[in-house]
Design a protein around this motif. Structure first.
Motif, PDB file in Angstrom:
ATOM      1  N   HIS A  58       1.073  -1.350  -0.003  1.00 40.73           N
ATOM      2  CA  HIS A  58       0.199  -0.082  -0.025  1.00 40.73           C
ATOM      3  C   HIS A  58       0.570   1.350  -0.156  1.00 40.73           C
ATOM      4  N   GLY A  80       2.260  -3.323  -8.323  1.00 35.74           N
ATOM      5  CA  GLY A  80       1.835  -2.599  -6.330  1.00 35.74           C
ATOM      6  C   GLY A  80       1.961  -1.339  -6.298  1.00 35.74           C
ATOM      7  N   HIS A  82      -2.777  -1.518  -5.279  1.00 31.07           N
ATOM      8  CA  HIS A  82      -3.803  -1.570  -6.274  1.00 31.07           C
ATOM      9  C   HIS A  82      -3.846   0.268  -6.777  1.00 31.07           C
ATOM     10  N   VAL A 114      -4.070  -5.836  -9.647  1.00 33.92           N
ATOM     11  CA  VAL A 114      -5.820  -5.943  -8.609  1.00 33.92           C
ATOM     12  C   VAL A 114      -5.842  -7.628  -8.582  1.00 33.92           C
ATOM     13  N   ASP A 115      -6.804  -8.047  -7.581  1.00 35.43           N
ATOM     14  CA  ASP A 115      -7.254  -9.087  -7.281  1.00 35.43           C
ATOM     15  C   ASP A 115      -7.255 -10.241  -7.804  1.00 35.43           C
ATOM     16  N   HIS A 130      -6.595  -8.525  -3.011  1.00 39.23           N
ATOM     17  CA  HIS A 130      -6.916  -7.129  -2.532  1.00 39.23           C
ATOM     18  C   HIS A 130      -7.482  -6.732  -1.834  1.00 39.23           C
ATOM     19  N   CYS A 131      -7.083  -6.563  -0.632  1.00 41.50           N
ATOM     20  CA  CYS A 131      -7.926  -6.732   0.782  1.00 41.50           C
ATOM     21  C   CYS A 131      -7.445  -4.935   1.455  1.00 41.50           C
ATOM     22  N   PRO A 132      -8.474  -3.843   0.992  1.00 39.20           N
ATOM     23  CA  PRO A 132      -8.755  -2.699   1.808  1.00 39.20           C
ATOM     24  C   PRO A 132      -9.338  -2.492   2.894  1.00 39.20           C
ATOM     25  N   GLY A 137      -6.495   0.689  -1.206  1.00 41.07           N
ATOM     26  CA  GLY A 137      -5.826  -0.548  -2.942  1.00 41.07           C
ATOM     27  C   GLY A 137      -4.798  -0.613  -2.071  1.00 41.07           C
ATOM     28  N   HIS A 138      -4.940  -1.387  -0.885  1.00 41.93           N
ATOM     29  CA  HIS A 138      -4.132  -2.271   0.062  1.00 41.93           C
ATOM     30  C   HIS A 138      -3.782  -3.668  -0.425  1.00 41.93           C
ATOM     31  N   VAL A 139      -3.060  -4.503  -1.381  1.00 44.00           N
ATOM     32  CA  VAL A 139      -2.945  -5.665  -1.717  1.00 44.00           C
ATOM     33  C   VAL A 139      -2.077  -6.425  -0.720  1.00 44.00           C
TER      34      VAL A 139
END
Length: 214
Positions: A58, A80, A82, A114-115, A130-132, A137-139
């Motif tokens: 992120h 990276g 996102h 992207v996821d 992808h874990c918002p 936009g955290h991955v």
């Protein structure tokens, strides 16, 4: 187990910069080089590996401020996070003033993720989740073969990421942990952005925010 992880704490925030090493090829990816580049370069040299790319979870300054300079120094791409993190990366000069960090330059990665994407380190394939919630936009980077996830500031041993930053969302964060991370399996070891490693099973049992009893 073909993936080895070296942790290099960087910045005054003691952020876990992770060096992921493919043991078959001795190629390496540097995850979240937030600063203290001499320390990161020394760790790469000591491990006798060939850096191949930079991966970012992120856009917070302690995770990415060192990425542009490291990319130039080693002539490697940045992959990276996102694209929803674009506003954080554009605000890096402002973030550096706010947190008293050395002046940081804004930048754009060579590849937004992207996821469902995959990234590689040597022969190792990492799935992108992808874990918002902590940021939009955290991955997270996940290797099924190695039962390992690098989760940035989504989840910690005994805690979860803050959601009081701009565009943070508590409900999104809880959902990402419970629906995208925990189903990967109790035995998955995760490397957080700060503090000690843990397993998803341990957090499911004991984490007061997202555990089974929460």
């Amino acid at each position: 187990m073909t993936l080895k992880v070296l942790l290099v704490p960087v910045t005054p925030f003691e952020q876990n910069c992770s060096i992921l090493i493919c043991e078959e090829t001795l190629k390496a990816a540097i995850v979240d080089p937030g600063g203290d580049l001499p320390r990161i370069l020394q760790a790469l040299s000591n491990a006798n590996v060939t850096p191949e790319k930079i991966l970012l979870t992120h856009g917070h300054i302690d995770h990415c401020a060192g990425a542009p300079a490291l990319s130039k120094e080693l002539n490697i791409p940045i992959e990276g996070p996102h694209e929803a993190e674009r506003f954080w990366l554009e605000q890096l000069p402002m973030q550096s003033q706010r947190f008293g960090f050395p002046q940081a330059e804004s930048f754009e990665p060579n590849r937004w993720l992207v996821d469902g994407d995959q990234v590689t380190v040597g022969n190792v394939h990492l799935d992108v989740k992808h874990c918002p919630g902590h940021t939009p936009g955290h991955v997270v980077f996940y290797s099924a073969n190695d039962s390992l996830a690098v989760v940035g500031d989504v989840l910690f041993a005994g805690s979860i990421g803050r959601t009081d930053f701009p565009r943070g969302n508590h409900a999104d964060l809880i959902r990402a942990i419970k629906e995208k991370l925990f189903p990967l399996g109790d035995d998955i070891v995760f490397v957080p952005g700060h503090g000690p490693t843990s397993t998803f099973g341990q957090e499911r049992k004991t984490n007061p925010y997202v555990g089974d009893g929460a």
